[in-house]
Design an enzyme around this catalytic site. Structure first.
Site, PDB file in Angstrom:
ATOM      1  N   THR B 198       0.826  -1.211   0.000  1.00 55.44           N
ATOM      2  CA  THR B 198       0.000   0.000   0.000  1.00 55.44           C
ATOM      3  C   THR B 198       0.858   1.260   0.000  1.00 55.44           C
ATOM      4  OG1 THR B 198      -1.685  -1.185   1.221  1.00 55.44           O
ATOM      5  CG2 THR B 198      -1.805   1.206   1.293  1.00 55.44           C
ATOM      6  N   GLY B 237       2.499  -2.923   8.623  1.00 55.29           N
ATOM      7  CA  GLY B 237       2.761  -3.157  10.041  1.00 55.29           C
ATOM      8  C   GLY B 237       4.217  -3.512  10.244  1.00 55.29           C
ATOM      9  N   GLU B 480      -7.404  -5.718   3.070  1.00 53.04           N
ATOM     10  CA  GLU B 480      -7.658  -6.897   2.218  1.00 53.04           C
ATOM     11  C   GLU B 480      -8.890  -6.691   1.351  1.00 53.04           C
ATOM     12  OE1 GLU B 480      -5.486  -9.052   1.871  1.00 53.04           O
ATOM     13  OE2 GLU B 480      -4.251  -8.465   3.584  1.00 53.04           O
TER      14      GLU B 480
END
Lengths: 718, 718
Positions: B198, B237, B480
């Site tokens: 992303t 993350g 997702e």
């Protein structure tokens, strides 16, 4: 809860009721119509600065600039409509500029700080603000409210409970002697107080409070005690660490007899060193969702004695010998409740408007995916699904804003009557305000989260402002009356009114329509589903039918052998549904009525009419079963309604940014990088992230403490 | 986003697909049926400890004890049904006890800490956990997942992305040489990696990524660049501070030609001192809603060169001279997506189940208001409005739990076929999983907030656990695959299938019903609205009708002159509605089918049937317009449905606590004082508050710094 923001607004109006003899130091003015007089002490105020002018000096994102250039109206015209006129808007902007441009109030983003640091930052700022309000000689309640809110930004202003509950309770419930003793100290922040009512085990049900105040005629004192753990006072804002006084609600006992909850003035911390007084246990209740900087507190007492004169005795009294004197009426408190709930309606509209502003602007800046092969990624707001997420809430924000104004206006109309003790209009106002408080705070909750989710990944970042706005707004569903309880209060009034109408009484006010249930029209009838009159009729019919059906169900449950409480409980889901329909009808009707205002500029009435149509049609299709169930609407009507929604959304699309600009929230109040007026989202997102705590060093200290030894040991093992 | 918890579960299954030749170090086992073999190394595991036994040593709140004594079934029987058998439950409890009772993992409540402290605490715990997993020789993927989740508590386990995305991507997309080079380092935590896809300006639309990897045949290197601010990698993350490697998705350019996004292995921090490598800009993206301890990061490159061998080349390849070799199929990634989404369905059910557990238990402990004059305050769960808030979500949690299992089971059935390259079943699975992912994560979001609001004031406290569970779960609506995009993917498959059926093709699988649209029955027909067959029929009819109507609308838009993309956009609200109805039908039907399992203990089938009926009937009355619009149901049917809901809720009321106990969440995973198994809410609420940061001293330091000078100056002025 720490509902200082909500009640802050209320304080503006409370003061009138509290100080009928003109002794109130807070001057009252209606938000609605009265023009603002120019202040004589405004030399320190900055020049009028509209959002447009502020942005003029910056480079505005080209997509957003285009949106503004192509809108069909001047947003200032709607701003004037929403706030009550250009003079009021001018004054609002002056005060907001004054607060937001003051370098003394600048500090690190609260989202970067621990709760403890947030508390400290806001306390420091609150003290500064209190001094500046004095220095600026801001004495008008509305002015103070605007200024305090702007200083607070996304959060409640400091000393919220002191201003909004402690002082007004003294104004309203203290005798003249008591006022002489405490008011000057409280108004000048020598003592800082809060309002301690809710207990750990007792919220909604006032009579369930367990804290006791037992009168001792020997010493002419009350002995305050917390008999159980569930009797701990819990949640009052500013109680944990800040206040040295509070108004305490406690069960009054005299000679072993209970007289119910009464207010007492109780010192809880030393004025010398701020330590809790002997017998007082006080502290912070710990971190919670929202209200990060507020020290919501707990409080318990062990045989704490206060003089008899510390019971607030304007209404009820206890004589030195222990004789109890009843208050003239127990219903006067209803007026205050109406006012506070009207303010929650206003605030729900405002909070929803903030979230919609952020999501709408960002949806014009954000480009995503591919609609047509080879063409550039479209603005997210061009997706009809995105419009369907945001525009109904844009319309709801307008609807609730206008509902809040009407509620306030109705209250003001009746307030002199109420303050003279004529409370005939109160049950109606009370029932209406309860349902509207619940409806608007529920919808605002849902809508704000929908707006956040409509911003994709960045909606989760505190840079968007949305999580913080939501967490600070959502308690509106619980404080000042849990929403389901509120809806059932409205339902109780609806059932009473319905039964009166069955007995031939003519109903007035918001329930008048229950007297005349419309027949279901012939299925063949065709309707223009864009006609606001037809839409209001549909909502009225639905509300009337659901009230009728709930009443029938209640009767069935009684006839099946249940006693009244059990029958009520068994019918409660239907009752909530009826109260919801009643409240929605009021909102739709009020919106439509406000559009008939002859002062409305013709250039904005078209777009406002579209919003009103969308609000009604969206409510209709999302509850279509209610309209179809008895055949009032046909499947064809509902399909027509859905098509109209698509058409309305397409028409609203070019005006969307202008419609959120019209809410006139400065960037300093939105506190959102996604919702910036200039649309320069991405570079500021990066700057914000770089300033965040974990980035103070390239390599975080925890690497040396934990990660390095771990990695090295793992390498050595290979 | 930092969706490590979600993907953690997925990792269990991913490994099978990644390592078809049995080389995967993570052993696979279906969650569904396969019995657990007793481990030989369990001497360190504690004895099987069910919730009941754990609570046996404590005093349980008498209200909660009574609830449990009066339930109609043994909750362990449902626990076994939900988890797949007593052996699996036993093993789960052993592993959870092992994690939750380990004193090494104890630390201050994360809610008391700043984000930075939370990051540090979880990092420390994660390192410890990694060592313990080795020491305990936990090699089974399911065991590891249970253990890691229990250590994580309310939050994601540390090194989530390393375990769930970095390692599986290496297993799945690296060549053998690449595996030889990196796997051992990664599996032994010499290098720690994340998955960077992303970007700040690009989420859903993979082809829109801007980061470039330009091949330089001279040096046989790729040159990585971040050409714009929107190309910054954003959200991964564990990227901000922890990882020293990542799998980077970047646009591949060779000789000036673009080949689309490809994965590259990129080192980002020095293995010596953890400093960002030259040309690498990396940091934390700042605080966000949920995921407090996770260092979601940003990442940018300025002419960073990596060897040609660092492109993961199992599928696509770049030869030394720059020749590009295409992958055999681009659809293989669909399998992984199906799996991850099936896991989000599971997790949505679990997250909702946690919130319902907390709210249901607390609603039995909490007593509030007065139902009948003079009688004690009733348990809040005795209010029918409270049941109406919680029981439909209790039923939904069961429904989603079973849906997740079915999705997983279907995937497992087809996975060997898929891994052999036969992907004929994938479009169907893909479409189904997309819609179910969206439906369940949306409903979980709404339901968790409803549960929080149903807990009154205390629901806002972090002591309730609910704000944290919600904030950690809500991203499931976005990561997702953004939910609306997901629904439109499902809709695309539905439209395609519908058109095929119009052309006479017989449809199979979850869309078979589209081939046979039922006629609307005569209005006079009476139905038993409790009959699960009739309810499934109603949901099927609704889904089929809405698919049909969306297809008609799409055709109308085309006929009105719109091109396909514009027509699709104009119909998208109807398309989402159709996909939603399709997904709801699948959930209802699946629930009903699972009840026909002959192994189902008769003592629990009655109560599960009630839950299934409630789930279907609640879905029906909240969407009643959809069933009424074409006359499929009558107003009488809908009224009957509402009455049945009341009756079902009354029957479920005595079993409510047993039904949430059956989810088998230990207190250490619920992390909620309101939801404690022993119901001792109030004393622990007070203890928790007293331990919170602002209470470390009776008088907060800010008093001396700010409040004291303010108060004293005010006093002096009087």
């Amino acid at each position: 809860m720490g509902h200082s923001r909500v009640i802050d607004l209320a304080a503006t109006f409370l003061s009138q009721q509290c100080c009928p003899r003109g002794q109130c130091p807070i001057k009252l003015r209606s938000t609605l119509r009265a023009p603002l007089q120019p202040h004589t002490h405004t030399k320190e105020l900055l020049a009028h600065t509209s959002l447009t002018k502020m942005a003029g000096t910056r480079t505005v994102n080209p997509d957003l600039r285009k949106e503004r250039e192509s809108s069909s109206f001047d947003p200032d015209k709607i701003t004037n409509f929403l706030y009550g006129g250009p003079e009021i808007v001018k004054r609002k902007r002056e005060l907001e500029s004054l607060a937001l441009n003051d370098p003394d109030y600048q500090h690190e983003d609260l989202n970067f700080l621990s709760n403890e640091q947030q508390y400290e930052t806001q306390l420091k700022k609150g003290i500064l603000m209190t001094k500046k309000i004095q220095k600026l000689n801001l004495t008008d309640a509305q002015d103070m409210m605007i200024y305090r809110s702007a200083v607070g930004g996304s959060d409640s202003p400091s000393f919220g409970l002191h201003v909004s509950m402690f002082l007004p309770t003294l104004y309203g419930q203290a005798t003249q002697e008591q006022k002489d003793k405490w008011l000057k100290l409280a108004e000048n922040y020598v003592i800082i107080g809060t309002y301690a009512q809710t207990e750990m085990g007792h919220g909604t049900f006032l009579r369930g409070l367990e804290t006791t105040a037992t009168y001792d005629p020997q010493t002419q004192e009350f002995v305050i005690n917390t008999p159980t753990i569930t009797a701990y006072k819990w949640w009052p804002g500013q109680l944990g660490k800040t206040s040295n006084y509070c108004v305490l609600m406690a069960q009054l006992y005299i000679h072993g007899k209970s007289y119910g909850p009464h207010p007492f003035m109780v010192q809880i911390r030393s004025l010398q060193d701020h330590k809790p007084l002997p017998g007082v246990i006080v502290g912070d209740i710990g971190p919670k969702f929202g209200y990060g900087p507020v020290d919501n507190g707990f409080l318990a007492f062990h045989n704490v004695r206060i003089p008899r004169e510390n019971m607030l005795m304007k209404y009820s009294k206890v004589e030195p010998d222990g004789t109890y004197v009843k208050p003239p009426s127990t219903k006067l408190a209803y007026g205050t409740m109406v006012l506070i709930r009207a303010n929650i309606v206003m605030n729900s509209g405002r909070a929803l408007a903030k979230a919609v502003t952020i999501a709408t602007r960002y949806s014009c800046v954000r480009r995503q995916s591919e609609m047509k092969p080879g063409q550039p990624e479209p603005q997210v707001l061009d997706y009809v699904t995105q419009q369907y997420k945001l525009f109904p809430y844009l319309a709801a924000a307008y609807a609730f804003w206008l509902t809040g104004q009407t509620m306030m206006s109705v209250y003001m109309t009746f307030s002199s009557q109420i303050s003279k003790g004529d409370i005939s209009v109160l049950p109606e106002l009370h029932a209406l305000s309860a349902g509207l408080k619940a409806l608007t705070s529920w919808v605002a909750n849902m809508g704000m989260e929908e707006c956040r989710l409509a911003c994709g990944g960045h909606g989760y970042s505190h840079a968007s402002g949305l999580p913080r706005h939501y967490a600070n707004q959502t308690p509106g569903a619980t404080y000042e009356g849990e929403n389901t309880v509120m809806m059932l209060q409205t339902a109780r009034y609806l059932m009473k009114s319905y039964n009166q109408s069955l007995q031939g009484e003519k109903l007035a006010g918001s329930v008048a329509y229950l007297s005349s249930v419309q027949p279901v029209p012939a299925a063949s009838r065709t309707r223009n589903m864009l006609d606001l009159g037809a839409l209001c009729d549909a909502f009225r019919h639905r509300a009337a039918r659901l009230v009728h059906e709930a009443a029938m169900q209640l009767r069935n449950e009684r006839q099946a052998g249940k006693d009244q409480p059990d029958a009520w409980n068994a019918t409660s889901v239907d009752l909530v549904k009826a109260a919801m329909a009643h409240s929605q009808y009021f909102v739709v009707k009020n919106f439509a009525e406000r559009l008939t205002d002859s002062r409305l500029d013709s250039s904005i009435s078209a777009v406002l009419t579209r919003l009103c149509q969308l609000h009604a049609l969206h409510g209709l299709v999302t509850n279509s079963g209610d309209f179809l169930e008895d055949g009032y609407l046909t499947g064809t009507d509902v399909r027509q309604a859905r098509r109209h929604i698509n058409t309305l959304m397409a028409k609203l699309r070019p005006d969307a940014v202008a419609l959120v600009d019209a809410f006139d929230f400065p960037d300093g109040i939105l506190n959102s990088i996604l919702g910036r007026y200039d649309g320069n989202v991405y570079q500021h997102l990066l700057e914000w992230a770089k300033a965040s705590p974990l980035n103070k060093t390239d390599v975080h200290q925890s690497y040396h403490k934990y990660l390095k030894p771990f990695l090295e040991a793992n390498r050595a093992k290979l």
